[in-house]
Enzyme design. Structure first.
Site, short mmCIF file in Angstrom:
data_model
loop_
_atom_site.label_atom_id
_atom_site.label_comp_id
_atom_site.label_asym_id
_atom_site.label_seq_id
_atom_site.Cartn_x
_atom_site.Cartn_y
_atom_site.Cartn_z
N GLU A 81 0.84 -1.19 0.00
CA GLU A 81 0.00 0.00 0.00
C GLU A 81 0.88 1.25 0.00
OE1 GLU A 81 -2.62 1.52 -0.81
OE2 GLU A 81 -4.12 0.82 0.62
N ASP B 120 -4.11 5.68 5.84
CA ASP B 120 -4.62 6.92 6.42
C ASP B 120 -5.78 6.59 7.36
OD1 ASP B 120 -5.46 9.52 6.97
OD2 ASP B 120 -5.72 10.11 4.90
N LYS C 8 -0.15 7.17 8.36
CA LYS C 8 -0.63 8.44 8.91
C LYS C 8 -1.57 8.13 10.07
CE LYS C 8 -1.93 11.66 5.91
NZ LYS C 8 -2.81 12.47 5.02
N ASP D 136 -1.09 10.73 -5.36
CA ASP D 136 -1.55 11.76 -6.28
C ASP D 136 -2.57 12.70 -5.67
OD1 ASP D 136 -4.55 10.92 -7.85
OD2 ASP D 136 -3.72 9.70 -6.23
N ARG E 29 2.11 11.89 -9.18
CA ARG E 29 2.59 10.52 -8.93
C ARG E 29 4.05 10.35 -9.32
NH1 ARG E 29 -1.75 7.16 -7.68
NH2 ARG E 29 -3.74 7.63 -8.68
#
Length: 181
Positions: free
Chosen positions: A99, A103, A131, A159, A165
């Protein structure tokens, strides 16, 4: 593109070092086990996945899955949609999800539950960025590159509206870039 970046969090060199470290950790973990099925989460994890997997000293199989929860915005919608499934059968396999960022944790939880329900022997996670301040679902990564602050980051696969990216580093996007949309 570079003018849209508020600050650089991790340089190209920082990322290279992290990828090597993660490859070593993955190599050690999977020694003596059958080839894990490495599942890259499209599109963000592609660059990261290839940079790590090329350095893993073990047999691996590769596949890709595409899920969406951001739908072109800077915040998760809360709903995870399976856009494109893997082609491989996960039943009885050790799975390593690659991944780009963990988040809220919703996507990761969805993927782990999906693969587990389909009979995966084990499901581990390798993420470039974690995160924790954004987490709304209890989940974690087994192999983590960096912990990032609760800011909107782009580059190295990540992105905003399909842009950025290809930046070779990870940076914080200037808020005025996405707040006007």
């Amino acid at each position: 593109m570079n003018n849209d970046i508020l600050k650089t969090l991790y340089s190209k060199k920082d990322i290279e070092v992290a990828c090597k470290r993660l490859a070593n950790e993955i190599t050690e973990y999977y020694q003596g086990k059958e080839s894990p099925l490495v599942v890259g989460v499209l599109k963000g994890a592609v660059i990261f996945m290839t940079d790590v997997i090329r350095q893993v000293d073990a047999y691996v199989d590769m596949d890709f899955i595409d899920v969406s929860s951001y739908h072109g915005t800077t915040k998760s919608s809360g709903k995870v949609d399976l856009v494109t499934d893997i082609n491989s059968d996960p039943k009885g396999r050790d799975i390593l999800i690659m991944e780009d960022i963990v988040d809220t944790g919703r996507t990761l939880k969805f993927l782990i539950e999906n693969l587990t329900k389909r009979g995966a022997k084990s499901v581990k996670v390798c993420t470039l960025l974690d995160k924790p301040e954004g987490r709304v679902v209890d989940t974690h990564s087994d192999f983590t590159g960096f912990q990032v602050p609760n800011e909107f980051v782009v580059g190295y696969g990540l992105d905003y509206e399909e842009k950025y990216r290809n930046l070779p580093y990870i940076g914080v996007l200037k808020p005025e870039i996405y707040q006007n949309n």
